[in-house]
Structures are given as C-alpha cells and as structure tokens.
Design an enzyme around this catalytic site. Sequence first.
Site, short mmCIF file in Angstrom:
data_model
loop_
_atom_site.label_atom_id
_atom_site.label_comp_id
_atom_site.label_asym_id
_atom_site.label_seq_id
_atom_site.Cartn_x
_atom_site.Cartn_y
_atom_site.Cartn_z
N GLY A 151 0.83 -1.19 0.00
CA GLY A 151 0.00 0.00 0.00
C GLY A 151 0.87 1.25 0.00
CB ILE A 154 3.55 2.28 4.55
CG1 ILE A 154 2.81 3.34 5.36
CG2 ILE A 154 4.88 1.92 5.21
CD1 ILE A 154 2.38 2.88 6.74
NE ARG A 185 -7.39 -8.28 1.55
CZ ARG A 185 -8.64 -8.03 1.92
NH1 ARG A 185 -9.33 -8.96 2.56
NH2 ARG A 185 -9.19 -6.87 1.67
NE ARG A 210 -1.44 -0.99 14.58
CZ ARG A 210 -1.10 0.19 14.11
NH1 ARG A 210 0.16 0.40 13.70
NH2 ARG A 210 -1.99 1.17 14.04
CG ASP A 230 8.44 2.00 14.80
OD1 ASP A 230 9.00 2.49 15.81
OD2 ASP A 230 7.49 2.54 14.22
CG HIS A 263 4.38 2.28 17.51
ND1 HIS A 263 3.32 1.44 17.70
CD2 HIS A 263 4.20 2.81 16.26
CE1 HIS A 263 2.52 1.46 16.63
NE2 HIS A 263 3.04 2.29 15.75
N GLY A 303 7.33 5.41 14.42
CA GLY A 303 7.11 5.58 12.98
C GLY A 303 6.65 6.96 12.55
#
Length: 348
Positions: A180, A182, A203, A264, A288, A312, A314
């Site tokens: 996507g 990022i 996907r 995540r 991260d 985290h 980012g």
Amino acid sequence: MRTGLVRLTRSLPKMLDLLVEQLNFGAHRPKLAITCSDIPSRYIDTLKQKCDVTVCEGTNRSDILRSISGAEGILWLTADRLDSEALDVAGQQLKVVSTMTSGMDYVAAEEFSKRGIALGHTPKVVNDPVADIAIGLMLAAARRFHEGRMKIATGQWEMRPQWMLGQDVPGSTVGIVGFGGIGQTILKRLKGFDIGRCLYTGRNRKVEAEQGGSGASYVDFATLLRESDFVFIACPLTGETANMFNRETFALMKPSSVLINVARGGIVDQPALVEALTNGTIFAAGLDVMTPEPLDTNDPLLSLPNCVVVPHLGTATKQSLLDMFTITANNVLSVLAGGSLVAPFHKS
C-alpha cells in the site's frame, strides 16, 4: 465550508486557522472531545474559537470515556479501544469520530456502520515518516548498529578485517509484505540504494506496481520469504495477517535475511522471532512495533544483539504529528459543518 482536505503545503498554524475560518455553525457551538492533551495548546485553542472543546487530561480508559460523554465529534488521539462501549458512553448525538492513525486494528468499524456514525483516520500522511524509519531500521539491523554499540560498552571492540561484518543492501532482493502507501514509499526510498529487485505480496496485485513503473513484482508469500534478503512488513493487522510470521515462515527465510516490521506487532509471533534470531534462522530484525506496547523491560527481544528495537516511533516527527492532527480535525469539523469526511476509513 469547503469539505476537501486543506493542502498540506502550508505550515500547520495556517492550515488549522484556515480550516476554522471556513466553519459556519451559526449560533451553534459543536461539542468536541479530544482524548489526549499531549497536543500543542495553541492548536486546541484554535478549535475553541468555534467549538466547545473538552480535552482529556488523564491517560486511562475511564478518563477517556468521561471526556467523550455528550460529544458531537471526537478526535480520538490514542490507540485505546474504540468500540461499542465508547460509542455508548459518547451518546446518540455523536456524529463523527476521527482517529489520528492509519492502522485501525483497535477500532470496531462495524459499530460505526451500524450506528451511522462517520469514521475517519489519517492515511497517506504517515507514508513518509514510517518509510523513513523502516529504512533506518533496515540499515541499523543489517549493519549491526545495536550489537556494535554493545561491543563498545563492554570493551569488546576488535581491530580485524572480518569483525562485525553485516549484510549489503546494493544488489539485494527486497520483499515487501503489503504494498500500500507505506510499502510503495519504502520502495521509493530504496531506489537510491541500488537494490537488485523488489518483490511484493498481499491480497491483490497492485495497479501501482503493474502500471507505475515501480519495478516491483508480485509473488506469493512463500516465494517472497525464500528469495528476499530484506523483508519489510507494511500490511495491516487483520485476522488473516495475525502471526503470519511464525516458526514455519521464518524457516523459509534465508539465514542472511533481515526482517523489518513497521506495521503491527501482532503480525509476528514474537517468541518464534526470538527463537529465529537466537538460532540464526534469520540474520537480524529491526522492529518499530511489538507486542505488547509498551514492551516489558525484561522481554527477551531486548537482550538480543541482532534485534534493533525502537518504541513505535514511525510517525514521531514534529511535522507528522501536526499534519495528522490537522487531518483529524479536518475530518471531524467537515462532517459537523454538513460536509463529508476528507479521509474516510473503508474496512477492506
């Protein structure tokens, strides 16, 4: 009021001022709730010019829930669960909520659809800062920054040619899981590193990869793991992606490979990652995100020399924070003024 997103080419004070100037609520002052006080006060003061604003001064869930009661619009600035309980507490007058994140794994999106409440988030604006930190983690893990710092601190600095050799980025095969915004921005950053090729999986095939001249080739997940020297995780956390990196999938990767996770923590089976790093199944990792957050101070990840861990960070730049807050406010105020969300969340 114009309902389109205020262009992010101005400084934030001007953008937010322009946004508020456009508002026309008549005699009505909408009630806004902001779930975190860690925002520059001048931006909250700007919103107060035309809205009644409640700012949550506490940090636990009960504080947040108290602050949103009776709100017509909520700027949800924490990653606390945004679910039916929160919507019940807010009340039936609630029209719109916007988070200040791109990922929405903590949001019960179906509840919003059921209740007819608008739900926004902040995609796209996170692409640059997250891609930047992904590249930083790639270099830090591949070139053994953390391990080298540990060697200095313990007096183990050696002076010989083959000491602390790392992995090369030029000529390498890079795999991106989740192509996507990022993922595509990570590839843009990598163009300057003269990588050999880029593989991606997800996907669906991406039009941007097929027609945009990105040079990325779609492959299945197993092929990406077997052939990549660097694997970037940039996909959302869903039922499909939870623990998709596990003992079996790590076994497919090269012993020289480097894993970078900026998505995540739940996408990775963390004990299996510790095992893979300890046993040399993979070379190194740069994280991260992790599980849980905050990470326990005794977590085994922190004792591994070949694992670079940051808390985290980012989107943790000044401009990113302010841009994300502006989009969050824009989402909420646009709906309250009779318009539509400028960055709506669509559950895939």
